[in-house]
Design an enzyme around this catalytic site. Structure first.
Site, PDB file in Angstrom:
ATOM      1  N   CYS A 166       0.847  -1.268  -0.050  1.00  0.00           N
ATOM      2  CA  CYS A 166       0.005   0.144   0.108  1.00  0.00           C
ATOM      3  C   CYS A 166       1.031   1.152   0.072  1.00  0.00           C
ATOM      4  CB  CYS A 166      -0.864   0.076   1.212  1.00  0.00           C
ATOM      5  SG  CYS A 166      -1.776  -1.526   1.361  1.00  0.00           S
ATOM      6  N   THR A 274       1.168  -7.804   8.661  1.00  0.00           N
ATOM      7  CA  THR A 274       0.013  -7.031   8.223  1.00  0.00           C
ATOM      8  C   THR A 274      -0.361  -5.667   9.514  1.00  0.00           C
ATOM      9  OG1 THR A 274      -1.420  -8.526   9.456  1.00  0.00           O
ATOM     10  CG2 THR A 274      -1.084  -8.808   6.951  1.00  0.00           C
ATOM     11  N   HIS A 307      -2.870   8.153   5.874  1.00  0.00           N
ATOM     12  CA  HIS A 307      -2.972   6.732   5.498  1.00  0.00           C
ATOM     13  C   HIS A 307      -4.535   6.459   5.667  1.00  0.00           C
ATOM     14  CE1 HIS A 307      -2.078   3.028   3.524  1.00  0.00           C
ATOM     15  NE2 HIS A 307      -2.327   2.473   4.746  1.00  0.00           N
ATOM     16  N   ALA A 313      -6.548  -0.977  14.437  1.00  0.00           N
ATOM     17  CA  ALA A 313      -5.013  -0.819  14.612  1.00  0.00           C
ATOM     18  C   ALA A 313      -4.598   0.361  13.797  1.00  0.00           C
ATOM     19  CB  ALA A 313      -4.353  -2.156  14.550  1.00  0.00           C
TER      20      ALA A 313
END
Length: 416
Positions: A166, A274, A307, A313
């Site tokens: 990403c 992740t 972002h 989280a």
């Protein structure tokens, strides 16, 4: 090569997005808080736990690529080429044999041609290996946005395609700026492209419990960064491309200059596949690296395009990281928004699209809103510009991207 003293500026923008496939349309919708999240119609998603996405609905590949060539390219390539052509035209960039080796391309993707892989594997299972398309590989591999674009324009400079999940779009732009800064080229076409809204894409992220699965009947409210009820991101598609140039080169040819790329930060959490590190230590360091290169202090950031994916989280870690990077008081006085609340998460294209929005925020002195922020999470206690855009003088904008594998990227754009 020249010394590291060249300034790098933005002279062209191109966008394909869930809220519009021109820069003007996309930006108008973003400023007005219009959501591009909708029910999936490209395949039957009725058996999936997630049935919504930020799909592109108004893009016509015929405007950019011949029908014959379209058949040799997966959709993410269509989007990347379309946005690139828009950016090149916006920049008024003329490419010739004389300058082609001083122009380069850096366009990446997080996943690449997943729909085409899925389609050809289905053909193989049903009808055997003879039914695999001869264009299967070049239609699917990530470097073929850059590759096809170089062939279209005769661009013979660097031809690159980064893959960093990403953060791909942000890293592609940052690395491209450094190639210019160090004198390897005078101009770069840079960003990211993605189209992963297909059964494998939706199914894979849903199985990982990464996607919002509670808003199938109310798609527009699904992406809600920093809201106490957020429960996952919404997958989006599109492309965001910037034309970058050496300042003196742009000035000499009379180009329209949007702003300067003043800083780029890149590092890694080295923590988890992740999940971000608690407290956002890696992200904070990344922002500090970008500020250091830009020679700016923490109080000079006027806006952060976060972002902000709408994951429990991730949103908290980024909040903590911004406080660490800017200092708590500066952080509380800095407007932050997530345009993902309107377009979803475009994976490898996210950084390119959000960089374009950051540039336009500087141009128009408008901070886009974070929509769907109804009940702010007490752990996410900064100014996220809820629901309505805000007019504010913006001299410096920061754009953050963080990806699977713990990779981080931050760009800083500065008014000239």
């Amino acid at each position: 090569m020249t010394e590291n003293t060249r300034r790098v500026v933005v002279t062209g923008l191109g966008l394909v997005s869930p809220v519009g496939s021109t820069v003007t349309k996309a930006w108008d919708n973003i400023k007005n808080g219009v959501s591009g999240i909708r029910k999936i119609t490209s395949f039957d998603a009725s058996s999936f736990s997630v049935q919504i996405s930020g799909s592109v609905v108004d893009f016509n590949a015929d405007d950019f690529i011949t029908p014959k060539d379209q058949k040799k390219m997966d959709t993410f390539i269509h989007y990347g080429i379309g946005a690139s052509v828009m950016a090149i035209n916006d920049a008024g960039l003329e490419i010739s044999e004389e300058n082609s080796d001083r122009i380069g391309i850096s366009i990446g993707s997080g996943i690449g041609g997943l729909p085409y892989i899925e389609k050809n594997y289905g053909n193989f299972l049903q009808n055997g290996p003879r039914k695999i398309s001869p264009f299967f590989v070049p239609s699917s591999i990530i470097n073929m946005v850059s590759g096809n674009l170089s062939i279209m324009y005769g661009i013979t400079g660097p031809n690159l395609s980064l893959v960093s999940a990403c953060a791909t779009g942000t890293h592609s732009i940052g690395d491209a700026a450094r190639l210019i800064k160090h004198g390897y080229v005078d101009c770069m076409i840079a960003g990211g492209a993605e189209m992963a809204t297909c059964p494998l894409g939706i199914g894979g992220f849903a199985s990982a419990k990464a996607l919002c699965s509670s808003n199938n009947d109310d798609p527009e409210t699904a992406s809600k960064p920093w809201d106490i009820n957020r429960n996952g991101f919404v997958l989006g598609d599109g492309a965001g491309i910037l034309v970058l140039e050496d300042y003196e080169h742009a000035k000499k040819r009379g180009a329209n200059i949007y702003c300067e790329i003043a800083g780029f930060g890149i590092n890694s959490d080295a923590h988890h596949m992740t999940q971000p590190a608690a407290g956002g230590a890696g992200a904070a360091k990344c922002m500090k690296l970008a500020l250091k290169e830009a020679k700016l202090n923490e109080s000079e950031v006027d806006y952060i395009n976060a972002h902000g994916t709408s994951t429990p989280a991730g949103d908290k870690a980024e909040t903590d990281a911004i406080k660490t990077a800017l200092g708590t008081e500066n952080a509380k006085n800095t407007p932050i928004s997530s345009t993902k609340s309107m377009i979803g998460h475009l994976l490898g294209a996210a950084g390119g699209v959000e960089a374009a929005f950051s540039v336009l925020a500087i141009k128009d002195n408008i901070i886009p809103p974070t929509i769907n922020l109804n009940t702010q999470d007490p752990d996410c206690d900064l100014d996220y510009v809820p629901k309505t855009a805000r007019e504010k003088e913006i001299k410096v904008a920061m754009s953050n991207s963080f990806g699977f594998g713990g990779t981080n990227g931050t760009l800083i754009f500065k008014r000239m």
